[in-house]
Design a protein around this motif. Structure first.
Motif, PDB file in Angstrom:
ATOM      1  N   ASN A 183      13.030 -17.440 -19.059  1.00 36.60           N
ATOM      2  CA  ASN A 183      12.240 -16.320 -19.568  1.00 36.60           C
ATOM      3  C   ASN A 183      12.457 -16.031 -21.049  1.00 36.60           C
ATOM      4  O   ASN A 183      12.263 -14.910 -21.490  1.00 36.60           O
ATOM      5  CB  ASN A 183      12.528 -15.041 -18.769  1.00 36.60           C
ATOM      6  N   ASP A 184      12.874 -17.020 -21.817  1.00 34.57           N
ATOM      7  CA  ASP A 184      13.151 -16.831 -23.237  1.00 34.57           C
ATOM      8  C   ASP A 184      12.055 -17.490 -24.061  1.00 34.57           C
ATOM      9  O   ASP A 184      12.127 -18.678 -24.366  1.00 34.57           O
ATOM     10  CB  ASP A 184      14.522 -17.420 -23.580  1.00 34.57           C
ATOM     11  N   TRP A 185      11.044 -16.723 -24.408  1.00 32.00           N
ATOM     12  CA  TRP A 185       9.905 -17.258 -25.150  1.00 32.00           C
ATOM     13  C   TRP A 185      10.249 -17.591 -26.593  1.00 32.00           C
ATOM     14  O   TRP A 185       9.489 -18.274 -27.274  1.00 32.00           O
ATOM     15  CB  TRP A 185       8.737 -16.270 -25.086  1.00 32.00           C
ATOM     16  N   SER A 186      11.403 -17.143 -27.091  1.00 35.94           N
ATOM     17  CA  SER A 186      11.770 -17.443 -28.478  1.00 35.94           C
ATOM     18  C   SER A 186      12.062 -18.928 -28.682  1.00 35.94           C
ATOM     19  O   SER A 186      12.059 -19.405 -29.812  1.00 35.94           O
ATOM     20  CB  SER A 186      12.973 -16.611 -28.910  1.00 35.94           C
ATOM     21  N   VAL A 187      12.288 -19.686 -27.602  1.00 32.33           N
ATOM     22  CA  VAL A 187      12.558 -21.124 -27.733  1.00 32.33           C
ATOM     23  C   VAL A 187      11.267 -21.941 -27.800  1.00 32.33           C
ATOM     24  O   VAL A 187      11.312 -23.144 -28.024  1.00 32.33           O
ATOM     25  CB  VAL A 187      13.447 -21.655 -26.582  1.00 32.33           C
ATOM     26  N   VAL A 188      10.113 -21.303 -27.617  1.00 36.44           N
ATOM     27  CA  VAL A 188       8.828 -22.002 -27.653  1.00 36.44           C
ATOM     28  C   VAL A 188       8.220 -21.820 -29.042  1.00 36.44           C
ATOM     29  O   VAL A 188       7.896 -20.701 -29.442  1.00 36.44           O
ATOM     30  CB  VAL A 188       7.868 -21.463 -26.572  1.00 36.44           C
ATOM     31  N   SER A 189       8.064 -22.925 -29.791  1.00 38.05           N
ATOM     32  CA  SER A 189       7.547 -22.822 -31.154  1.00 38.05           C
ATOM     33  C   SER A 189       6.026 -22.762 -31.200  1.00 38.05           C
ATOM     34  O   SER A 189       5.466 -22.138 -32.094  1.00 38.05           O
ATOM     35  CB  SER A 189       8.051 -23.983 -32.012  1.00 38.05           C
ATOM     36  N   LYS A 190       5.358 -23.417 -30.239  1.00 35.64           N
ATOM     37  CA  LYS A 190       3.903 -23.309 -30.149  1.00 35.64           C
ATOM     38  C   LYS A 190       3.447 -23.873 -28.811  1.00 35.64           C
ATOM     39  O   LYS A 190       4.185 -24.601 -28.148  1.00 35.64           O
ATOM     40  CB  LYS A 190       3.197 -24.021 -31.298  1.00 35.64           C
ATOM     41  N   ILE A 191       2.208 -23.525 -28.435  1.00 34.70           N
ATOM     42  CA  ILE A 191       1.625 -24.016 -27.184  1.00 34.70           C
ATOM     43  C   ILE A 191       0.186 -24.426 -27.483  1.00 34.70           C
ATOM     44  O   ILE A 191      -0.606 -23.608 -27.963  1.00 34.70           O
ATOM     45  CB  ILE A 191       1.621 -22.927 -26.092  1.00 34.70           C
ATOM     46  N   PRO A 230       4.178 -14.366 -32.691  1.00 29.27           N
ATOM     47  CA  PRO A 230       4.658 -13.735 -31.464  1.00 29.27           C
ATOM     48  C   PRO A 230       3.592 -13.822 -30.376  1.00 29.27           C
ATOM     49  O   PRO A 230       2.401 -13.660 -30.635  1.00 29.27           O
ATOM     50  CB  PRO A 230       4.892 -12.281 -31.873  1.00 29.27           C
ATOM     51  N   TYR A 231       4.056 -14.116 -29.170  1.00 26.87           N
ATOM     52  CA  TYR A 231       3.145 -14.261 -28.033  1.00 26.87           C
ATOM     53  C   TYR A 231       2.849 -12.904 -27.408  1.00 26.87           C
ATOM     54  O   TYR A 231       3.679 -12.007 -27.437  1.00 26.87           O
ATOM     55  CB  TYR A 231       3.751 -15.199 -26.984  1.00 26.87           C
ATOM     56  N   ASN A 232       1.680 -12.778 -26.832  1.00 27.13           N
ATOM     57  CA  ASN A 232       1.294 -11.575 -26.106  1.00 27.13           C
ATOM     58  C   ASN A 232       1.776 -11.748 -24.661  1.00 27.13           C
ATOM     59  O   ASN A 232       1.096 -12.357 -23.847  1.00 27.13           O
ATOM     60  CB  ASN A 232      -0.227 -11.389 -26.183  1.00 27.13           C
ATOM     61  N   THR A 267      -9.903 -27.119 -15.023  1.00 20.86           N
ATOM     62  CA  THR A 267      -8.527 -27.521 -15.308  1.00 20.86           C
ATOM     63  C   THR A 267      -8.101 -26.941 -16.648  1.00 20.86           C
ATOM     64  O   THR A 267      -8.861 -26.955 -17.612  1.00 20.86           O
ATOM     65  CB  THR A 267      -8.396 -29.056 -15.357  1.00 20.86           C
ATOM     66  N   CYS A 268      -6.890 -26.425 -16.674  1.00 22.86           N
ATOM     67  CA  CYS A 268      -6.285 -25.962 -17.920  1.00 22.86           C
ATOM     68  C   CYS A 268      -5.057 -26.819 -18.190  1.00 22.86           C
ATOM     69  O   CYS A 268      -4.257 -27.066 -17.289  1.00 22.86           O
ATOM     70  CB  CYS A 268      -5.874 -24.491 -17.820  1.00 22.86           C
ATOM     71  N   TYR A 269      -4.956 -27.279 -19.433  1.00 21.83           N
ATOM     72  CA  TYR A 269      -3.806 -28.065 -19.878  1.00 21.83           C
ATOM     73  C   TYR A 269      -3.041 -27.253 -20.915  1.00 21.83           C
ATOM     74  O   TYR A 269      -3.646 -26.572 -21.746  1.00 21.83           O
ATOM     75  CB  TYR A 269      -4.248 -29.379 -20.523  1.00 21.83           C
ATOM     76  N   ALA A 270      -1.737 -27.359 -20.872  1.00 20.85           N
ATOM     77  CA  ALA A 270      -0.900 -26.677 -21.866  1.00 20.85           C
ATOM     78  C   ALA A 270       0.250 -27.601 -22.255  1.00 20.85           C
ATOM     79  O   ALA A 270       0.911 -28.178 -21.391  1.00 20.85           O
ATOM     80  CB  ALA A 270      -0.363 -25.361 -21.322  1.00 20.85           C
ATOM     81  N   THR A 271       0.456 -27.758 -23.560  1.00 21.46           N
ATOM     82  CA  THR A 271       1.580 -28.527 -24.079  1.00 21.46           C
ATOM     83  C   THR A 271       2.508 -27.565 -24.803  1.00 21.46           C
ATOM     84  O   THR A 271       2.094 -26.879 -25.735  1.00 21.46           O
ATOM     85  CB  THR A 271       1.100 -29.635 -25.039  1.00 21.46           C
ATOM     86  N   PHE A 272       3.746 -27.496 -24.335  1.00 17.88           N
ATOM     87  CA  PHE A 272       4.753 -26.591 -24.885  1.00 17.88           C
ATOM     88  C   PHE A 272       5.657 -27.363 -25.842  1.00 17.88           C
ATOM     89  O   PHE A 272       6.205 -28.404 -25.484  1.00 17.88           O
ATOM     90  CB  PHE A 272       5.617 -26.004 -23.766  1.00 17.88           C
ATOM     91  N   TYR A 273       5.838 -26.815 -27.036  1.00 22.10           N
ATOM     92  CA  TYR A 273       6.729 -27.384 -28.046  1.00 22.10           C
ATOM     93  C   TYR A 273       7.904 -26.425 -28.211  1.00 22.10           C
ATOM     94  O   TYR A 273       7.707 -25.218 -28.371  1.00 22.10           O
ATOM     95  CB  TYR A 273       6.009 -27.541 -29.377  1.00 22.10           C
ATOM     96  N   PHE A 274       9.129 -26.977 -28.161  1.00 15.76           N
ATOM     97  CA  PHE A 274      10.332 -26.150 -28.196  1.00 15.76           C
ATOM     98  C   PHE A 274      11.065 -26.313 -29.521  1.00 15.76           C
ATOM     99  O   PHE A 274      11.019 -27.376 -30.138  1.00 15.76           O
ATOM    100  CB  PHE A 274      11.264 -26.532 -27.034  1.00 15.76           C
ATOM    101  N   ASN A 275      11.771 -25.268 -29.933  1.00 22.15           N
ATOM    102  CA  ASN A 275      12.551 -25.307 -31.171  1.00 22.15           C
ATOM    103  C   ASN A 275      14.053 -25.382 -30.905  1.00 22.15           C
ATOM    104  O   ASN A 275      14.849 -25.189 -31.808  1.00 22.15           O
ATOM    105  CB  ASN A 275      12.226 -24.091 -32.042  1.00 22.15           C
ATOM    106  N   ASN A 276      14.443 -25.650 -29.669  1.00 19.75           N
ATOM    107  CA  ASN A 276      15.865 -25.692 -29.318  1.00 19.75           C
ATOM    108  C   ASN A 276      16.331 -27.097 -28.917  1.00 19.75           C
ATOM    109  O   ASN A 276      17.385 -27.246 -28.335  1.00 19.75           O
ATOM    110  CB  ASN A 276      16.163 -24.717 -28.179  1.00 19.75           C
ATOM    111  N   GLY A 277      15.529 -28.110 -29.237  1.00 19.43           N
ATOM    112  CA  GLY A 277      15.914 -29.479 -28.907  1.00 19.43           C
ATOM    113  C   GLY A 277      15.382 -29.972 -27.577  1.00 19.43           C
ATOM    114  O   GLY A 277      15.559 -31.134 -27.235  1.00 19.43           O
ATOM    115  N   CYS A 278      14.760 -29.127 -26.799  1.00 16.25           N
ATOM    116  CA  CYS A 278      14.182 -29.554 -25.526  1.00 16.25           C
ATOM    117  C   CYS A 278      12.939 -30.402 -25.801  1.00 16.25           C
ATOM    118  O   CYS A 278      12.246 -30.187 -26.793  1.00 16.25           O
ATOM    119  CB  CYS A 278      13.805 -28.354 -24.663  1.00 16.25           C
TER     120      CYS A 278
END
Length: 177
Positions: free
Chosen positions: A90-98, A127-129, A149-160
């Protein structure tokens, strides 16, 4: 002459003692430097290991869920929403963009961010809503398709690693892939 012998004896003893103390002092400094270097190397290794562990304990597979209601083509009631969530931390701060996209002409009706409004794809940035630890993206499909269909690509800033996921709606039912 006797005084001269005594003087030279004292001088030789003093020089020998000084040389001995200097040699011991240099050995101590070298040992301290070696010990310090070893401690720094151990500390750096421990920090690197902690970082590697932290990068692996915080990686999370995001989930998508969606719903879609169709009450007749062109009625304005052919819409739904997709929810994006991070269930394990639940830590959205690790997600840099979607990056998000919808299939078959389906368009987002979300107004925050406004860059997604009336688009089939786009990028969310902080910041995300977030409400109830989810990002909800409403959409509309005027053709009232049975599947969206919905596609989502998550980019992380913590090395994930980057994660791409999707969800397929079947009328009012949704299944997550």
């Amino acid at each position: 002459m006797k005084n001269l012998k005594t003087y030279f004896s004292i001088l030789i003893i003093s020089l020998t003692t000084s040389a001995f103390f200097l040699a011991c002092s240099n050995d101590d400094n070298q040992q301290q430097t070696a010990s310090s270097t070893k401690k720094e190397a151990v500390s750096k290794t421990a920090t690197t290991n902690k970082s590697a562990l932290a990068t692996t304990e915080t990686c999370c597979t995001p989930l998508l869920s969606a719903s879609f209601i169709c009450r007749g083509s062109g009625s304005g009631s052919a819409g739904g929403s997709v929810d994006l969530s991070l269930p394990c931390n639940n830590d959205w701060s690790v997600v840099s963009k979607i990056d998000v996209s919808l299939s078959d002409g389906t368009r987002f009706t979300v107004t925050s961010p406004s860059s997604l409004y009336n688009q089939t794809q786009g990028t969310l940035t902080p910041p995300y809503n977030i409400n109830n630890n989810k990002i909800r993206l409403p959409f509309i499909n005027s053709e009232c398709l049975a599947e969206i269909t919905c596609y989502a690509t998550f980019y992380f800033n913590n090395g994930c690693p980057t994660v791409t996921t999707s969800v397929l709606t079947l009328g009012p039912v949704a299944t997550s892939n």
